[in-house]
Design an enzyme around this catalytic site. Structure first.
Site, PDB file in Angstrom:
ATOM      1  N   TYR A   1       0.362  -1.454  -0.189  1.00 27.52           N
ATOM      2  CA  TYR A   1       0.328  -0.615   0.262  1.00 27.52           C
ATOM      3  C   TYR A   1       0.583   1.403   0.146  1.00 27.52           C
ATOM      4  O   TYR A   1       0.498   1.851   0.250  1.00 27.52           O
ATOM      5  CB  TYR A   1      -0.675   0.216   1.356  1.00 27.52           C
ATOM      6  CG  TYR A   1      -2.239  -1.238   0.989  1.00 27.52           C
ATOM      7  CD1 TYR A   1      -2.020  -2.572   1.323  1.00 27.52           C
ATOM      8  CD2 TYR A   1      -3.146  -0.322   1.016  1.00 27.52           C
ATOM      9  CE1 TYR A   1      -3.201  -3.585   1.092  1.00 27.52           C
ATOM     10  CE2 TYR A   1      -4.261  -1.556   1.461  1.00 27.52           C
ATOM     11  CZ  TYR A   1      -3.581  -2.415   0.885  1.00 27.52           C
ATOM     12  OH  TYR A   1      -5.111  -3.604   0.791  1.00 27.52           O
TER      13      TYR A   1
ATOM     14  N   ASP B   1      -5.044  -6.550   5.555  1.00 28.21           N
ATOM     15  CA  ASP B   1      -6.097  -6.363   5.344  1.00 28.21           C
ATOM     16  C   ASP B   1      -6.983  -7.736   4.481  1.00 28.21           C
ATOM     17  O   ASP B   1      -8.700  -7.695   5.346  1.00 28.21           O
ATOM     18  CB  ASP B   1      -6.033  -5.734   3.701  1.00 28.21           C
ATOM     19  CG  ASP B   1      -7.688  -4.728   2.963  1.00 28.21           C
ATOM     20  OD1 ASP B   1      -8.329  -4.993   3.761  1.00 28.21           O
ATOM     21  OD2 ASP B   1      -7.720  -4.070   2.184  1.00 28.21           O
TER      22      ASP B   1
END
Ligand code: NAD
Length: 364
Positions: free
Chosen positions: A124, A248
């Site tokens: 990310y 996630d």
């Protein structure tokens, strides 16, 4: 004393679940000065950005925030405001507990897992170059020149970064959390067999940090095996710590073990403060229907109360939620054995039921 808290209602189902959450938090008797801030797609026309500076300033000022989900366009369009908030405020630890509440329909019983996800780096990093761009061309040339590797010319590139600093602080966070909450074991989840330099570094740092906590068991697991193990033998695990993308995915898997995203809360914690939000997204198909389950955001509110030191209010609110779920009457459609049950409660009605319970529970 009233707490100054930034409240970002979010979009999609965010508006409705935020309203239910605000009402139940107030019903605990704890006082809040809500600093309501809007972000996301809806503020784009007014401010030219989905994350205006004044929203960040509000969180920096109040140091505590609670937010509903915000929609991110897929593939094209602006980058995730949710990710940007965590990055901009360096809220490096994403804490996502997954716990079974009695009365929830699930294939599993008695799950009690905590995912600690690194929030600021890994896949990310946001360092990306689009296919056909001069930047991707420069990346490719560098890779060929320095690493002797050829990337297919029609590729796009995303950069994964993992640092000693980022790994150390997240693994320490997981161990400190384990110690403070009397948990027995921390498992580092990685793919160090394939990504030897990035995940390899994460694992090496995790092993080093583990030596500082001899009272807590430590183990590690390759992420694909972790998925299978969690589905087959979740009782073997306790606190799981991992880089961003794995966290996630694994936290959604863990939400599935305890009855779905409707009951999965989360917190983003850093040195400057904390932002509480459910694991789930904005579920646009339910927008404006007063149908979505507010539990995940309300339980995020329970985490916020604990962070504020309001232990009694947190315990009472969690008990009220648990009792409403256990009774199974005033719950939203996703917590009913038949998801088409016409007696399913609306978002606001479930909030009302939790408030009625709270009024009966005196001390936690
Ligand atoms: P989602 O979490 O919104 O929905 C996944 C599934 O879970 C859907 O079937 C949905 O109906 C159900 N669901 C989610 N929350 C629920 C609730 N409270 N009650 C009942 N059912 C619920 O995931 P998605 O569809 O992949 O994403 C939708 C949007 O949300 C995307 O734009 C995505 O980027 C965004 N998103 C935001 C956050 C955040 O704000 N932190 C997190 C995840 C996704």
């Amino acid at each position: 004393m009233a707490y100054n808290v930034t409240l970002i209602p979010g979009d999609g189902i965010g508006t409705e679940i935020s309203e239910a959450t605000r009402r139940v938090l107030e019903a605990t008797g704890v006082e809040f000065n809500w600093d309501v801030q809007q972000a996301g797609e809806e503020v784009m026309p007014q401010y030219g950005t989905p994350m205006p500076d004044h929203v960040l300033d509000s969180i920096r000022r109040n140091k505590v925030a609670i937010k509903g989900p915000l929609t991110t366009p897929i593939g094209t369009g602006f980058r995730s405001v949710n990710v940007a908030l965590r990055m901009a405020l360096d809220l490096y630890a994403n804490l996502r507990p997954a716990k079974t509440y009695r009365g929830i329909q699930s294939r599993y019983q008695a799950i009690d897992l905590v995912v600690v996800r690194e929030n600021t780096e890994g896949m990310y990093s946001g360092i990306e170059a689009a296919e056909g761009s001069p930047e991707v061309q420069a990346f490719m040339e560098l890779i060929q020149e320095r690493l002797g590797r050829k990337v297919r010319p029609d590729s796009a590139i995303s950069v994964k970064t993992i640092s000693i600093t980022g790994s150390r602080r997240i693994v320490k966070f997981a161990f400190d959390y384990a110690r403070a909450n009397k948990r027995r074991k921390v498992t580092a989840v990685h793919k160090a067999n394939i990504m030897k330099f990035t995940d390899g570094l994460f694992l090496e740092v995790a092993r080093e940090v583990a030596k500082e906590y001899p009272d807590i068991e430590f183990g590690d697991l390759i992420v694909d095996n972790c998925c299978m193990q969690l589905v087959q033998k979740p009782e073997l695990y306790d606190v799981l710590v991992m880089p961003n993308l794995y966290g996630d995915i694994i936290s959604d898997l863990c939400a599935g073990l305890v009855g779905g995203l409707g009951v999965a809360p989360g917190a983003n914690i850093g040195e400057m403060g904390a932002l509480f939000e459910p694991v789930h997204g904005s579920a646009p198909k339910y927008k404006g229907m007063n149908k979505a389950n507010p539990t995940a955001m309300i339980l995020s509110g329970v985490m916020m109360l604990r962070y504020l030191g309001e232990m009694d209010a947190a315990a009472r609110l969690e008990r009220a939620v648990a009792e409403v779920i256990a009774e199974g009457k005033d719950v939203t459609y996703d917590l009913k054995p038949d998801r088409n049950d016409p007696t399913a409660a609306s978002t606001s009605a479930m909030g009302d039921a939790i408030i009625r319970k709270l009024e009966k529970i005196k001390v936690g």
